[in-house]
Design a protein around this motif. Structure first.
Motif, PDB file in Angstrom:
ATOM      1  N   GLY A 248       1.371  20.052  68.332  1.00 57.44           N
ATOM      2  CA  GLY A 248       1.972  20.891  67.300  1.00 57.44           C
ATOM      3  C   GLY A 248       2.070  20.154  65.978  1.00 57.44           C
ATOM      4  N   GLN A 305       3.832  29.900  63.224  1.00 57.55           N
ATOM      5  CA  GLN A 305       2.534  29.890  63.907  1.00 57.55           C
ATOM      6  C   GLN A 305       1.664  30.945  63.239  1.00 57.55           C
ATOM      7  OE1 GLN A 305       1.824  31.765  67.900  1.00 57.55           O
ATOM      8  NE2 GLN A 305       1.829  29.610  68.570  1.00 57.55           N
ATOM      9  N   TYR A 319      -3.531  32.068  65.933  1.00 61.28           N
ATOM     10  CA  TYR A 319      -3.562  30.846  66.744  1.00 61.28           C
ATOM     11  C   TYR A 319      -3.711  31.166  68.224  1.00 61.28           C
ATOM     12  CZ  TYR A 319      -2.041  26.482  68.855  1.00 61.28           C
ATOM     13  OH  TYR A 319      -1.970  25.336  69.629  1.00 61.28           O
ATOM     14  N   THR A 331       3.493  26.770  70.438  1.00 59.37           N
ATOM     15  CA  THR A 331       3.223  25.564  69.621  1.00 59.37           C
ATOM     16  C   THR A 331       3.262  25.942  68.140  1.00 59.37           C
ATOM     17  OG1 THR A 331       1.823  24.674  71.354  1.00 59.37           O
ATOM     18  CG2 THR A 331       1.479  23.792  69.128  1.00 59.37           C
ATOM     19  N   GLU A 332       3.930  25.119  67.357  1.00 63.79           N
ATOM     20  CA  GLU A 332       4.017  25.444  65.927  1.00 63.79           C
ATOM     21  C   GLU A 332       2.775  24.931  65.185  1.00 63.79           C
ATOM     22  OE1 GLU A 332       5.843  23.056  67.262  1.00 63.79           O
ATOM     23  OE2 GLU A 332       5.463  21.270  66.053  1.00 63.79           O
ATOM     24  N   THR A 333       2.248  25.763  64.310  1.00 63.92           N
ATOM     25  CA  THR A 333       1.146  25.339  63.433  1.00 63.92           C
ATOM     26  C   THR A 333       1.675  25.142  62.015  1.00 63.92           C
ATOM     27  OG1 THR A 333       0.558  27.597  62.846  1.00 63.92           O
ATOM     28  CG2 THR A 333      -0.534  26.636  64.779  1.00 63.92           C
ATOM     29  N   VAL A 480       9.449  30.142  66.836  1.00 63.40           N
ATOM     30  CA  VAL A 480       8.198  30.031  66.083  1.00 63.40           C
ATOM     31  C   VAL A 480       7.986  31.347  65.345  1.00 63.40           C
ATOM     32  CG1 VAL A 480       5.715  29.729  66.271  1.00 63.40           C
ATOM     33  CG2 VAL A 480       7.232  28.397  67.730  1.00 63.40           C
TER      34      VAL A 480
END
Lengths: 507, 429
Positions: A248, A305, A319, A331-333, A480
């Motif tokens: 991440g 995200q 994503y 998961t963070e983008t 997120v």
């Protein structure tokens, strides 16, 4: 008339230190990094006459390649560069060797030692060795242990080990890895790489601050209202889903690259320009850094995200639709956060960090916004005077810019903001070296100034521990937020500053 | 820059015992250390001026062989007594010769070879061999040996890392001592030879000390200009790695000129140079010629002709650009009241470019300590003017030398290798 020709008077003026006779051993030589970054960087150093004739590169991986196969594969990867410099490649490639090695097999290490002795004799590399661990992070510790057990790190003067990021997954694992590495080698032998520190413009933060007298007196809480550090990417996760899903944005960008920029921006002046003095100051400032609200960390951090977006002509997938990504991934983008540094210089000054993928522009910058003038004597063209800003552009369009108010032409005394800029392109007109060129040279010269020390790495992980724990234990508290691809992140990130009466700079 | 003495008091050892003594020292006396795997530094260190100035009492001993401020100051003061022009540089070999004619018999301790500048010692030379000729040509050979190690900046003792050997005596005694040197040089390590003196000295010693593949460091500001350039060119053509301190001192001029043309908007002007003027201190033209040759080489100019100027010491030349246009070159000696330490320092440079369809560009670079009045005069009102002051870093010989050692290059700098033969051709013979 403007020309793009190289300045003929500039050619060859740089006379930098030649690296001592040396063999660089790359573990993970069949991987992307080797042919995309490492060997091109070494070839560039060779062309710059910074490598001595007594030099060798030994590629190591599990694949059963021969020397010739390794040379040929590297040659294919560097085809464009070689086309321009065929005779240089001819010479350079004579120093490329390959040895099939599995770091988990003790007998392979024995064979490796023998091969290195052979290369020492053949290329007169005098036992000076740099081991580059370009392997999967779970093998960093065992790789160091294997090298140490084979006696290859025993000579602290002649052997070094370079370790790629990420160095650990959190504070605990970084501490553990440091213990393992330090049991195998002295700290002076260990080079933890962060390729952001190889960037000319990141190093320029130090020069801007400490080679000029005009900035340092105002580089503190008395004059600076807030600091924003942004690293924006336009690309998505591409082919890195396997790694990115478990890392991440926080681990991939913030803990290392953004934190290093934060440290360079906020550190105290070192007493002298050497590795220990600089790293001492960086470690000190990171140890003084805190999340703006450690008790309720969800109040000072926003995760995002990217979802689908783009134009009808060029749609971009979200994503979760990317190959290799879990369809329910959290998961963070994107991540944005607010920090404080609890020391005399920075007490009360918020530092806002943000990074994200699939943002509208690719750029990295540091923006220092100064306090408002205490009294507004003039009407401002924009209603209120714009606060002064110093913008350090790390990429692209590398340079710096100062925004300040001037008198707008005409009768009356109205002020309006203008920019005064410095651009690397306009002033130097030459491309900078790729970060790996500088960093590899420094490692082989034994200069760790641009590498991170164990205490820096641990301080950086400790800074984000409340967030990592929150994501691990109660992720619903740090949700997120989706944001459309090619926008500047989720609205919640704007609120992070909006609550302080501020806004992100729109570059 | 502080210096340090060797770690132990140097020991007088008979010449024949030097090698066996060192063998015993490293194999028995200093067990547990093999010394630094770095390089050997062989120095020819006559320090004629310092020796003469101590002899006549103009400076105090001991004689150390390092560039020192009081020596430069005293040398400037004694110039008039020696019937030399004020513009004579303190390190000009003619001054040392003239001082040698003055009366005086004072003696002082001779510590040459025993002071190691910090700038050099941080590179941990494995072996320093210093040859120190004495004024007394009949003095017999003395040899001294000491282990040394740089003192760490922040406390803590380091292990011995190298040794220092001094060979002292009259010229004849040193000649007889030359066979001692070869066995002392570890062939597995690079060897640098620093000829820290005039190139007019008897050539046999230079030949004996600096055969290939040793890396040679000379100073082309010291000696007859033709001899200096000839030595430089011969050595480069022979394939030796040669470094010239006079060339290195041009660094800030090359850098300043390159900086003027770094902005892409100015680069085109470099293809349209029509005139180059250089002013130098005194009558030693080599430094100015090396700068000119560097520019000519980088810009692809071809030398058409060179001749002495009407004014004494001046040089005129004509080059042809790649497009066939002529570039006029003129180098003039100018008198100065406070000359730099080394002969032929550059005072100013003027470059005139005439690009098509644009106003002419005049670039003037001036030395920090000198004026550029001559170059600033005459017909430039219609030109775009770029005027810069070239900083003169306060660096001495030892720091330049340290930079070379730290750089570690094992070949001649390609810019120097290209410029030297051209500079030799421009010099009128």
């Amino acid at each position: 008339m403007t020309t793009l020709l190289t300045n003929p008077l500039r050619v060859g003026l740089r006379q930098e230190r030649v690296i001592t006779p040396q063999c660089i051993v790359i573990f993970g030589a069949s991987g992307d990094l080797t042919h995309r970054k490492l060997v091109p960087a070494l070839f560039e150093l060779f062309r710059q006459r910074r490598l001595p004739s007594e030099f060798a590169v030994l590629g190591c991986a599990r694949r059963p390649w021969s020397d010739e196969e390794f040379r040929s594969k590297m040659g294919e990867a560097l085809a464009n560069e070689i086309a321009d410099h065929p005779s240089a490649w001819e010479q350079f490639s004579q120093g490329l060797f390959y040895e099939p090695v599995d770091l988990q097999q003790a007998d392979h290490l024995v064979r490796l030692g023998q091969r290195l002795e052979g290369i020492d004799r053949l290329r007169a590399t005098r036992g000076n060795r740099t081991f580059y661990l370009s392997v999967s992070p779970e093998f960093y510790g065992s790789g160091c242990r294997a090298l140490a057990a084979a006696g290859l790190l025993a000579d602290a003067e002649r052997s070094r080990v370079v370790i790629e990021k990420p160095f650990g997954r959190d504070y605990g694992s970084a501490q553990q890895l440091n213990k393992v590495v330090q049991a195998c080698a002295k700290e002076s032998q260990v080079f933890r790489i962060d390729h952001y520190l190889g960037k000319e413009t990141v190093q320029n933060i130090l020069v801007m601050r400490f080679a000029n007298t005009i900035f340092e007196p105002i580089w503190n809480r008395n004059y600076i209202a807030n600091v924003q550090i942004t690293a924006a990417e336009t690309v998505g996760v591409e082919d890195r889903a396997g790694y990115y899903e478990s890392s991440g944005a926080l681990r991939d960008m913030v803990q290392n690259h953004l934190t290093q920029i934060l440290a360079l921006t906020a550190m105290e002046p070192p007493g002298r320009f050497d590795a220990e003095a600089i790293r001492n100051e960086k470690a000190k400032v990171l140890q003084a850094a805190r999340l703006a609200n450690e008790d309720e960390p969800w109040k000072c951090c926003v995760r995002g995200q990217y979802s689908s977006g783009g134009s009808r002509a060029r749609p971009l997938s979200g994503y979760r639709q990317e190959p290799g990504v879990n369809a329910n991934s959290t998961t963070e983008t994107y991540v944005a956060m607010k920090l404080f540094i609890n020391n005399w210089r920075w007490q009360g000054v918020p530092f806002y960090l943000r990074t994200g993928k699939r943002l509208p522009k690719r750029l990295s910058e540091v923006v220092l916004t100064f306090r408002q003038a205490p009294v507004h004597l003039f009407d401002a063209a924009g209603g209120a005077p714009t606060p002064n800003q110093l913008i350090l552009r790390i990429q692209p369009d590398e340079g710096a810019e100062i925004k300040f108010e001037v008198k707008a032409p005409g009768s009356g005394m109205r002020s309006r903001p203008v920019d005064m800029g410095f651009s690397y392109d306009d002033s130097f007109g030459e491309p900078s070296d790729e970060g790996y060129v500088r960093l590899l040279a420094d490692a082989m010269l034994g200069d760790p100034t641009l590498y991170t020390r164990s205490d820096e790495v641990e301080a950086a992980w400790r800074l984000y521990t409340p967030l990592l724990e929150l994501i691990e234990e109660s992720p619903w508290q740090l949700p997120v937020h989706p944001y459309e691809a090619r926008t500047w992140g989720p609205a919640a990130a704007d609120s992070l500053l909006g609550d302080d009466g501020l806004g992100w700079r729109r570059p | 820059m502080s210096t340090q003495l060797t770690l132990q008091a140097p020991l007088d050892v008979p010449p024949a015992e030097v090698y066996p003594y060192l063998d015993r020292l490293w194999n028995h006396g200093l067990e547990g250390t093999t010394g630094a795997a770095t390089f050997t530094l062989l120095i020819w260190e006559p320090s004629w001026l310092e020796q003469q100035m101590v002899r006549i009492g103009r400076i105090e001993g001991p004689i150390r062989g390092l560039e020192r401020d009081d020596l430069i100051e005293a040398a400037r003061l004694i110039t008039a007594d020696c019937d030399l022009p004020f513009s004579t540089a303190p390190m000009d070999p003619r001054l040392a010769w003239k001082v040698g004619q003055l009366e005086g018999q004072l003696e002082a301790q001779d510590l040459r070879g025993q002071f190691i500048p910090n700038a050099i010692s941080v590179h941990t030379p494995r072996r320093l061999i210093t040859l120190v000729p004495t004024l007394d040509a009949s003095q017999s050979l003395e040899t001294m040996v000491a282990a040394y190690c740089p003192l760490p900046d922040e406390g803590g003792a380091g292990a011995a890392c190298g040794d220092a050997i001094v060979l002292r005596g009259g010229m004849e005694a040193l000649r007889q001592g030359l066979p001692l040197i070869q066995p002392l040089i570890d062939e597995a390590l690079p060897c640098w030879v620093w000829w820290n003196s005039s190139l007019d000295e008897p050539p046999e010693m230079l030949e004996a000390l600096a055969p290939l593949p040793r890396r040679l460091v000379i100073d082309t500001s010291l000696g007859q200009p033709a001899r200096c350039l000839d030595v430089l060119v011969e050595r480069i053509e022979a394939g030796q790695a040669v470094n010239d301190l006079n060339w290195l001192r041009l660094r800030s001029w090359r850098e300043s000129l390159a900086m003027v043309f770094d902005p892409p908007s100015r680069r085109d002007a470099l293809a349209h140079v029509v005139q180059l003027d250089i002013d130098v201190e005194g009558d030693h033209p080599v430094k100015g010629l090396l700068l000119t040759a560097w520019m000519a080489d980088r810009l692809g100019w071809h030398l058409i002709d060179s001749s002495p100027a009407e004014e004494p010491g001046g040089i005129n030349a004509e080059f042809q650009r790649t497009d066939g246009t002529t570039v006029r070159f003129r180098q003039m000696p100018v008198p100065v009241g406070l000359p730099k330490a080394h002969p032929g320092a550059i005072v100013g440079l003027r470059l005139i470019c005439e690009p098509a369809d644009r106003p002419a560009l005049c670039v003037i670079l001036c030395s920090e300590s000198g004026g550029c009045m001559r170059l600033e005069s005459g017909g430039m009102a219609a030109m775009e003017l770029v005027e810069e002051v070239v900083p003169l870093p306060e660096e001495n010989e030892e720091m330049e030398m340290a930079r070379l050692l730290g750089g570690g290059h094992d070949t001649t700098n390609p810019l120097l290798a290209s410029a030297a033969p051209l500079a030799a051709t421009i010099l009128p013979r």
